[in-house]
Write a protein that holds these residues in place. Structure first.
Motif, short mmCIF file in Angstrom:
data_model
loop_
_atom_site.label_atom_id
_atom_site.label_comp_id
_atom_site.label_asym_id
_atom_site.label_seq_id
_atom_site.Cartn_x
_atom_site.Cartn_y
_atom_site.Cartn_z
N LEU A 65 0.82 -1.50 0.00
CA LEU A 65 -0.14 0.05 -0.02
C LEU A 65 0.74 1.24 0.12
O LEU A 65 0.49 2.15 -1.02
CB LEU A 65 -1.14 0.05 1.05
CG LEU A 65 -1.87 1.27 1.19
CD1 LEU A 65 -2.81 0.77 2.13
CD2 LEU A 65 -1.52 2.32 2.31
N TRP A 66 2.00 1.41 0.92
CA TRP A 66 2.55 2.33 1.00
C TRP A 66 3.35 2.84 -0.93
O TRP A 66 3.62 3.85 -1.02
CB TRP A 66 4.12 2.36 1.78
CG TRP A 66 4.96 3.51 1.59
CD1 TRP A 66 6.01 3.55 1.88
CD2 TRP A 66 4.30 5.11 2.95
NE1 TRP A 66 6.24 4.71 1.87
CE2 TRP A 66 5.31 5.67 2.51
CE3 TRP A 66 3.09 5.05 3.31
CZ2 TRP A 66 5.07 6.91 2.93
CZ3 TRP A 66 2.76 6.25 3.72
CH2 TRP A 66 4.18 7.50 3.46
N GLU A 67 3.92 1.21 -0.94
CA GLU A 67 4.86 1.39 -1.99
C GLU A 67 3.34 2.08 -3.34
O GLU A 67 4.17 3.28 -4.72
CB GLU A 67 5.26 0.26 -2.62
CG GLU A 67 6.33 -0.06 -2.11
CD GLU A 67 6.36 -1.27 -2.57
OE1 GLU A 67 6.00 -2.48 -3.16
OE2 GLU A 67 7.32 -2.10 -2.01
N LYS A 68 2.00 1.97 -3.55
CA LYS A 68 1.49 2.68 -3.85
C LYS A 68 0.62 4.05 -4.38
O LYS A 68 1.45 4.76 -4.89
CB LYS A 68 0.15 1.94 -4.27
CG LYS A 68 0.46 0.06 -5.02
CD LYS A 68 -1.24 -0.10 -3.88
CE LYS A 68 -2.34 -0.46 -4.86
NZ LYS A 68 -3.34 -1.62 -4.84
N ALA A 69 1.55 4.34 -2.18
CA ALA A 69 0.19 5.62 -2.38
C ALA A 69 2.19 6.51 -2.98
O ALA A 69 1.61 7.95 -3.20
CB ALA A 69 0.60 5.93 -0.61
N SER A 70 3.18 6.06 -2.38
CA SER A 70 4.10 6.92 -3.36
C SER A 70 4.32 7.39 -4.65
O SER A 70 4.89 8.35 -5.10
CB SER A 70 5.30 6.15 -2.58
OG SER A 70 5.86 6.01 -1.63
N ALA A 71 3.97 5.95 -5.26
CA ALA A 71 3.90 6.34 -6.91
C ALA A 71 2.63 7.36 -7.07
O ALA A 71 2.94 8.03 -8.20
CB ALA A 71 3.09 4.72 -7.47
N ARG A 72 1.47 7.15 -6.09
CA ARG A 72 0.77 8.07 -6.68
C ARG A 72 0.35 9.73 -6.60
O ARG A 72 0.19 10.26 -6.74
CB ARG A 72 -0.32 7.51 -5.95
CG ARG A 72 -1.23 5.99 -7.06
CD ARG A 72 -1.91 5.38 -6.34
NE ARG A 72 -2.64 4.56 -6.07
CZ ARG A 72 -3.56 3.91 -6.33
NH1 ARG A 72 -5.01 5.22 -6.91
NH2 ARG A 72 -4.64 2.97 -7.57
N GLY A 73 1.83 9.30 -5.47
CA GLY A 73 1.62 11.03 -5.04
C GLY A 73 1.30 11.26 -3.69
O GLY A 73 0.64 13.04 -3.35
N VAL A 74 0.80 10.84 -3.46
CA VAL A 74 -0.30 10.86 -2.11
C VAL A 74 0.27 10.00 -0.48
O VAL A 74 -0.57 10.39 0.33
CB VAL A 74 -1.45 10.34 -2.27
CG1 VAL A 74 -2.22 10.93 -3.60
CG2 VAL A 74 -1.67 8.68 -2.46
N GLU A 75 1.99 9.92 -0.54
CA GLU A 75 2.09 9.21 0.05
C GLU A 75 1.71 10.22 1.66
O GLU A 75 1.79 9.83 2.72
CB GLU A 75 3.71 8.63 -0.02
CG GLU A 75 4.64 10.61 0.52
CD GLU A 75 4.46 10.74 -1.22
OE1 GLU A 75 5.95 11.06 -1.39
OE2 GLU A 75 3.59 10.20 -2.16
#
Length: 263
Positions: A65-75
């Motif tokens: 989930l964190w990797e996906k959030a970082s990829a989306r720019g919403v971390e």
């Protein structure tokens, strides 16, 4: 599998978040049993000013989930917490305006204490959205496969018998439990899913993974002929493989209970 399901059912999940009867846009959201983030990202899209605390027992899920959030720019809008929702004590999750639990409560050994904890952390007037599958997804036409028509339904019937023992809260009416826990019910809706997979590359892989799980839970309850037909569907090299079919669809229902803390 969780990522494939999120991709295949993205529009359906967006419809659920759009329906939520929030009194005002929430700023702090907790996603209980978040998996790899299908609900987390749907909620971030629906409420652009909100932050989400994503809670799961799996460190692997939270890392994904964190990797996906970082990829989306919403971390910056996401925090992760590893926790067992069956544990006597929960970590500090703040005082959220909205708590979301999708397909997670039925996994708990004893959901009643967890429901009371949700009530205790909700801000006054806050919303708790409990989402559960009314039935596991179906993918094949009723007359498939040609040599064993109705195979999928027979496997699901056997799987239901298996899970009745191992997951006794799967498929129940959560309304009375929510009322007993102290929530005020604010709405209930069943969302019907019937999505054609002909033009979605994720569907074949999603169907394959789901039917593999179905085989595991139904193997002891169906005839050998059904298992052989199912194995042909699951064999990527077989001409009968689900990966080669162009008639797949996802058919299921999800029920949403919207409840509120009123004091």
């Amino acid at each position: 599998m969780l990522d494939l399901e999120a991709e295949a059912l993205a529009e359906h999940l967006a419809a659920i978040t759009a329906w939520l009867p929030v009194a005002s846009p929430p700023r702090q959201i907790v996603d209980l049993g978040c998996g790899t983030g299908a609900g987390t990202f749907a909620l971030l899209d629906r409420f652009p000013d909100a932050n989400v605390t994503a809670v799961d027992s799996s460190a692997t899920h939270l890392q994904r989930l964190w990797e996906k959030a970082s990829a989306r720019g919403v971390e910056a809008r996401v925090s992760t917490v590893q926790a067992d929702l069956d544990a006597p004590a929960w970590p500090d999750l703040g005082s959220p305006d909205l708590v979301w639990a999708s397909a997670s409560m039925h996994h708990l050994a004893d959901p009643e204490p967890a429901l009371r904890k949700v009530l205790s952390i909700l801000a006054p007037g806050g919303l708790f959205a409990l989402v559960e599958l009314a039935g596991y997804p179906r993918f094949l036409p009723d007359d498939a496969p040609a040599d064993r028509p109705g195979l999928e339904e027979r496997c699901h019937a056997a799987s239901d018998r298996h899970f009745a023992e191992h997951l006794p809260h799967r498929g129940i009416d959560w309304g009375p439990k929510l009322t007993t826990a102290g929530f005020t019910r604010d709405g209930e809706r069943t969302f019907t899913v019937n999505v054609d997979g002909a033009h979605n590359k994720a569907f074949g892989a999603y169907a394959l993974g789901s039917l593999q799980r179905l085989r595991g839970s139904s193997a002891e309850g169906v005839p050998a002929e059904d298992l052989a037909a199912l194995d042909r569907l699951l064999d990527p090299e077989s001409p009968d493989s689900v990966l080669r079919r162009d008639d797949l669809a996802v058919r299921t229902e999800r029920v949403v209970w919207a409840t509120r803390r009123t004091s």
